[in-house]
Enzyme design. Structure first.
Site, PDB file in Angstrom:
ATOM      1  N   ASP A  68       2.054  -7.616  10.714  1.00 50.65           N
ATOM      2  CA  ASP A  68       2.858  -7.430  11.927  1.00 50.65           C
ATOM      3  C   ASP A  68       2.444  -8.392  13.029  1.00 50.65           C
ATOM      4  OD1 ASP A  68       4.420  -5.436  10.852  1.00 50.65           O
ATOM      5  OD2 ASP A  68       3.220  -3.785  11.683  1.00 50.65           O
TER       6      ASP A  68
ATOM      7  N   ASP B 123      -2.283  -4.355  12.400  1.00 51.19           N
ATOM      8  CA  ASP B 123      -1.684  -4.747  11.125  1.00 51.19           C
ATOM      9  C   ASP B 123      -1.523  -6.271  11.118  1.00 51.19           C
ATOM     10  OD1 ASP B 123       0.427  -3.406   8.810  1.00 51.19           O
ATOM     11  OD2 ASP B 123       0.598  -5.531   9.313  1.00 51.19           O
TER      12      ASP B 123
ATOM     13  N   ARG C 106       0.853  -1.196   0.000  1.00 50.70           N
ATOM     14  CA  ARG C 106       0.000   0.000   0.000  1.00 50.70           C
ATOM     15  C   ARG C 106       0.880   1.235   0.000  1.00 50.70           C
ATOM     16  NH1 ARG C 106      -4.860   0.261   4.210  1.00 50.70           N
ATOM     17  NH2 ARG C 106      -3.269   0.038   5.795  1.00 50.70           N
TER      18      ARG C 106
ATOM     19  N   THR D  34      -1.247   7.460  -0.708  1.00 46.71           N
ATOM     20  CA  THR D  34      -2.508   7.337  -1.463  1.00 46.71           C
ATOM     21  C   THR D  34      -3.314   6.108  -1.051  1.00 46.71           C
ATOM     22  OG1 THR D  34      -1.503   5.967  -3.167  1.00 46.71           O
ATOM     23  CG2 THR D  34      -1.351   8.346  -3.478  1.00 46.71           C
TER      24      THR D  34
END
Ligand code: URA
Length: 210
Positions: free
Chosen positions: A204, A201, A105, A109
């Site tokens: 993670d 996440d 990602r 944006t």
């Protein structure tokens, strides 16, 4: 809330998801839980896998026994967190073929940028299941499925662990022909594209990289 995603809300899935959401759940436990949950989600997402038959002998009689056409299935993992779901699905269907799509990602944006694409051939003849734990903005999932269609895939499903309503809506607008399966649809996305309440996440949490 979008209506079309299938929410697999079995009590075992809900329980394991709560354990994964808790911020103090250690990495090894998170990984094991994701693998176990993938088995349960896989049971649902693969409910219409094509069967063939084979003549076998039970201890008492011959019979035409149903068997999976394992090679028809392709599991495509969106790197890197998709691998957490992939492992559980491969426990269920060890003969499945596997593809990988690397997308990251853009932090500004939130758009998906492709850096890796390797999938089995003859996609047009196969059932493809794309896996990524988090359907957040939907950008990665939309880009991955578009790329698979470009490579010839005709029959595609998308499996995630958690979805945001925004991600489901964007995905269904882009790919109305691709059914979405998830364990839960959460409340909303925050300004950084994280699912709230979510689980943080997924990569993670899975690999202990934070
Ligand atoms: N990706 C994640 O890993 N977590 C989110 O909440 C959103 C996207």
């Amino acid at each position: 809330m979008p209506q079309d995603a299938t929410v697999v809300d079995h009590p075992l899935v809900r329980h394991k998801l709560s354990l994964m959401r808790a911020k103090d759940t250690p990495t090894a436990e998170f990984r094991q839980l994701l693998r176990e949950t993938a088995l349960l989600l896989g049971y649902e997402v693969l409910h219409d896998l094509p069967l063939t038959t084979q003549t076998i002998e039970t201890p008492l009689a011959p019979m035409e026994a149903p068997k999976l056409e394992g090679k028809k299935l392709v599991l495509v993992s969106i790197l890197r967190a998709g691998t957490g779901l992939l492992d559980g699905l491969l426990d269920l269907v060890p003969a499945a073929r596997v593809g990988h799509i690397g997308l990251y990602r853009d932090p500004e944006t939130l758009e998906a940028i492709e850096y890796y694409f390797k999938v089995p051939g003859n996609l047009e003849d196969r059932q493809v299941v794309v896996v990524d734990p988090m359907l957040a903005t939907g950008h990665s999932a939309i880009a991955a499925v578009a790329r698979l269609k470009q490579a010839g895939a005709k029959s595609i499903k998308f499996l995630c662990l958690l979805a945001a309503p925004e991600g489901v809506a964007a995905f269904e607008a882009a790919h109305p022909d691709v059914p979405v399966f998830t364990a839960a649809i959460d409340d909303h996305l925050n300004d950084h594209g994280y699912i709230i309440p979510g689980l943080g996440d997924a990569g993670d949490r899975l690999y202990g990289t934070k």
